[in-house]
Design a protein around this motif. Structure first.
Motif, PDB file in Angstrom:
ATOM      1  N   ASP A 268      -1.824  -7.799  -0.671  1.00 32.21           N
ATOM      2  CA  ASP A 268      -2.275  -6.696   0.560  1.00 32.21           C
ATOM      3  C   ASP A 268      -3.395  -6.199   0.968  1.00 32.21           C
ATOM      4  O   ASP A 268      -4.699  -5.667  -0.539  1.00 32.21           O
ATOM      5  CB  ASP A 268      -1.351  -5.008   0.038  1.00 32.21           C
ATOM      6  CG  ASP A 268      -1.324  -4.325   1.384  1.00 32.21           C
ATOM      7  OD1 ASP A 268      -2.166  -4.255   2.317  1.00 32.21           O
ATOM      8  OD2 ASP A 268      -1.343  -3.231   0.437  1.00 32.21           O
ATOM      9  N   THR A 269      -4.576  -6.021   1.986  1.00 32.71           N
ATOM     10  CA  THR A 269      -6.124  -4.754   1.739  1.00 32.71           C
ATOM     11  C   THR A 269      -5.593  -4.237   2.084  1.00 32.71           C
ATOM     12  O   THR A 269      -4.973  -3.482   2.730  1.00 32.71           O
ATOM     13  CB  THR A 269      -7.188  -6.305   2.289  1.00 32.71           C
ATOM     14  OG1 THR A 269      -6.955  -6.200   3.831  1.00 32.71           O
ATOM     15  CG2 THR A 269      -6.787  -7.244   2.194  1.00 32.71           C
TER      16      THR A 269
ATOM     17  N   ASP B  71      -6.874  -2.931  -2.395  1.00 34.01           N
ATOM     18  CA  ASP B  71      -7.168  -1.503  -1.718  1.00 34.01           C
ATOM     19  C   ASP B  71      -7.246  -0.212  -3.021  1.00 34.01           C
ATOM     20  O   ASP B  71      -6.294   0.179  -3.123  1.00 34.01           O
ATOM     21  CB  ASP B  71      -6.000  -1.088  -1.232  1.00 34.01           C
ATOM     22  CG  ASP B  71      -6.228  -0.055  -0.189  1.00 34.01           C
ATOM     23  OD1 ASP B  71      -7.557   0.745  -0.526  1.00 34.01           O
ATOM     24  OD2 ASP B  71      -5.679   0.800   0.757  1.00 34.01           O
TER      25      ASP B  71
ATOM     26  N   GLN C 134       2.143   4.176  -2.011  1.00 34.19           N
ATOM     27  CA  GLN C 134       2.637   3.278  -0.753  1.00 34.19           C
ATOM     28  C   GLN C 134       2.751   1.761  -2.019  1.00 34.19           C
ATOM     29  O   GLN C 134       4.324   2.014  -1.991  1.00 34.19           O
ATOM     30  CB  GLN C 134       2.131   2.794   0.217  1.00 34.19           C
ATOM     31  CG  GLN C 134       2.894   2.786   1.453  1.00 34.19           C
ATOM     32  CD  GLN C 134       1.973   2.384   2.494  1.00 34.19           C
ATOM     33  OE1 GLN C 134       1.101   2.839   2.699  1.00 34.19           O
ATOM     34  NE2 GLN C 134       2.680   2.216   3.477  1.00 34.19           N
TER      35      GLN C 134
ATOM     36  N   ARG D 157      -8.499   4.154  -2.174  1.00 34.91           N
ATOM     37  CA  ARG D 157      -7.060   5.413  -1.764  1.00 34.91           C
ATOM     38  C   ARG D 157      -6.027   5.276  -2.649  1.00 34.91           C
ATOM     39  O   ARG D 157      -5.094   3.874  -2.565  1.00 34.91           O
ATOM     40  CB  ARG D 157      -6.245   5.328  -0.824  1.00 34.91           C
ATOM     41  CG  ARG D 157      -8.059   5.073   1.084  1.00 34.91           C
ATOM     42  CD  ARG D 157      -7.950   4.503   1.758  1.00 34.91           C
ATOM     43  NE  ARG D 157      -7.024   3.327   2.248  1.00 34.91           N
ATOM     44  CZ  ARG D 157      -5.692   3.066   2.881  1.00 34.91           C
ATOM     45  NH1 ARG D 157      -5.398   3.748   3.894  1.00 34.91           N
ATOM     46  NH2 ARG D 157      -5.063   2.023   2.917  1.00 34.91           N
TER      47      ARG D 157
ATOM     48  N   THR E 256       0.580  -3.262   5.114  1.00 34.95           N
ATOM     49  CA  THR E 256       1.151  -3.347   3.471  1.00 34.95           C
ATOM     50  C   THR E 256       2.926  -3.310   3.887  1.00 34.95           C
ATOM     51  O   THR E 256       3.072  -3.550   3.072  1.00 34.95           O
ATOM     52  CB  THR E 256       0.569  -1.398   3.147  1.00 34.95           C
ATOM     53  OG1 THR E 256      -0.647  -1.882   2.876  1.00 34.95           O
ATOM     54  CG2 THR E 256       1.751  -1.180   2.075  1.00 34.95           C
TER      55      THR E 256
END
Ligand SMILES: Nc1nc2c(ncn2[C@@H]2O[C@H](COP(=O)(O)OP(=O)(O)OP(=O)(O)O)[C@@H](O)[C@H]2O)c(=O)[nH]1
Ligand SMILES: [Mg+2]
Length: 427
Positions: A316-317, A270, A279, A273, A246
């Motif tokens: 992003d993963t 993602d 974030q 979460r 990230t």
């Protein structure tokens, strides 16, 4: 000279008593903390403040006279003149004298000095003990270093099948200590030995530069994401948990905006979460890029289509354990695609070689276009980057060197990577 000693709880209390007994012109000549009470040797008694104050008789008789500078300063410092009068209940009779003999003033000071000396002696004894402890620790560490040195020497004895000129042997050891696998280091030095003349082998700098050039041929780099030829660059960051995917996604977005003035969008898959999404949302806000949150391939395709007029899309993963088959299957389902997506495997430079190998093998079931090595700032051995490059032949795109976004990222260049192993710039 009138001299009085008081045992009080605090300086304010003393000031009130002094002012009442000796008047506003009195000065404090000494203060110290003493134990008071019934404990053995006074050890368990209460600690009180012992204050000695004096008043010059001449001043007493001629109150208008200005006290000498030091006394005046002391009086001001302790604010005697400003205190309210209180009953003098805690007075310890000391000596009230009208003699001009300055002995009465010197005596308590001498006592204080004596006590100070005793304290210093005590500290000296303590420091000496502490010193012993430090020396013992140092001796222990020295012993360990000697042991390590012995191991190094005995290891090099095991290279008796490896007959190398001194300069090559030094560099062979340096590369090995830098984390380059022995069989790779061997191959490099033996190849160098074949190609460097006897005369040049005597020149350490020459040999070092020769090896650097060889290593630069081995390792591949991509110049960040500039190798992607499509007009729209779509990069996805995949890899194990916590390696810095990230953070690196945010750094790449910033690089593209600040350096290339490109229009950038962020996507995250993602969704599980909340903290991870938050974030990235925070980064997206700071960098000022749009963010889409998707959970599967259909949603990803839709999000990518919605950013058709963007120059760069960074995906992003969520962190994925290479041992979790379900997670790996889901990831493969989304990213097992050649051509359109540029998959970047994110690896931490702090991960040990055997784990990095396993991670790359598992993630390698998807097409991997380049590798980012993160956390170089937390590692001291960079040979693993070469081991990886030699073993998997994957080019390196970026290196990251800290937690700061966007600063702590750099393009992976061959020069920089070789420098990490051979310390050319520092020599
Ligand atoms: N020292 C150092 N820390 C880094 C670097 N890159 C990332 N980090 C830190 O590593 C931690 C994890 O970073 P993330 O970017 O959240 O890692 P991630 O791979 O996205 O983590 P998951 O999504 O939980 O799998 C954070 O504290 C980052 O600040 C780096 O280059 N050096
Ligand atoms: Mg993450």
């Amino acid at each position: 000279m009138d001299l009085k000693r008081y045992r009080v709880n605090n300086i304010q209390e003393a000031l009130q008593l002094i002012k009442k007994d000796l008047g506003p012109e009195a000065v404090i000549v000494s203060t110290r903390q003493v134990k008071e009470g019934k404990g053995t040797f006074g050890l368990f008694g209460k600690t009180v403040l012992e204050v000695t104050a004096a008043l010059d008789q001449e001043q007493k008789s001629a109150p208008a006279k200005t006290p000498p500078p030091t006394q005046a300063a002391a009086a001001v410092a302790y604010g005697i003149k400003d205190q309210e009068t209180q009953p003098s209940s805690n007075v310890v009779p000391f000596r009230s004298t009208s003699t001009k003999d300055s002995q009465s003033l010197i005596l308590p000071i001498q006592k204080d000095v004596q006590e100070l000396k005793e304290s210093i002696d005590e500290i000296k004894i303590k420091t000496a003990t502490y010193g012993d402890h430090v020396i013992n620790q140092l001796k222990h560490e020295l012993g360990e270093m000697r042991h390590m040195l012995h191991m190094i020497v005995s290891q090099s004895v095991h290279h008796d099948d490896l007959h190398l000129p001194e300069n090559l042997m030094i560099l062979f050891q340096q590369m090995k200590f830098g984390g380059l696998e022995e069989k790779f280091a061997r191959r490099v030095v033996l190849e160098a030995q074949k190609n460097i003349s006897e005369e040049d082998l005597q020149n350490f700098s020459y040999v070092k530069i020769f090896l650097a050039r060889m290593l630069m041929k081995i390792i591949k780099t991509t110049n960040g994401i500039e190798n992607i030829e499509q007009s729209q660059k779509i990069v996805s960051l995949i890899g194990p948990t916590g390696v810095g995917k990230t953070t690196t996604a945010a750094k790449i977005c910033s690089e593209q905006i600040l350096q290339y003035k490109r229009k950038v969008a962020l996507i995250t898959v993602d969704t599980m979460r909340i903290a991870a999404v938050e974030q990235l949302r925070a980064y997206a806000k700071v960098i000022n890029v749009p963010l889409s949150i998707v959970s599967d391939k259909v949603e990803l395709d839709r999000a990518i289509s919605s950013y058709a007029d963007y120059d760069v899309i960074v995906i992003d993963t969520g962190g994925c354990s290479q041992r979790d088959e379900t997670q790996m299957f889901e990831l493969r389902d989304i990213f097992d695609e050649r051509g359109r997506l540029h998959n970047i495997l994110v690896l931490s430079a702090t991960t040990k070689d055997s784990d990095t190998n396993e991670i790359t093998r598992k993630f390698g079931s998807m097409p991997l276009d380049s590798i980012v090595f993160t956390k170089l700032d937390e590692s001291s051995s960079y040979g693993s980057i070469f081991n990886h490059a030699i073993r998997f032949k994957k080019p390196v795109s970026y290196l990251t060197t800290g937690q700061n976004v966007p600063e702590d990222i750099e393009l992976a260049t061959k020069e920089r990577l070789v420098d990490l192993l051979l310390h050319i710039s520092g020599s």
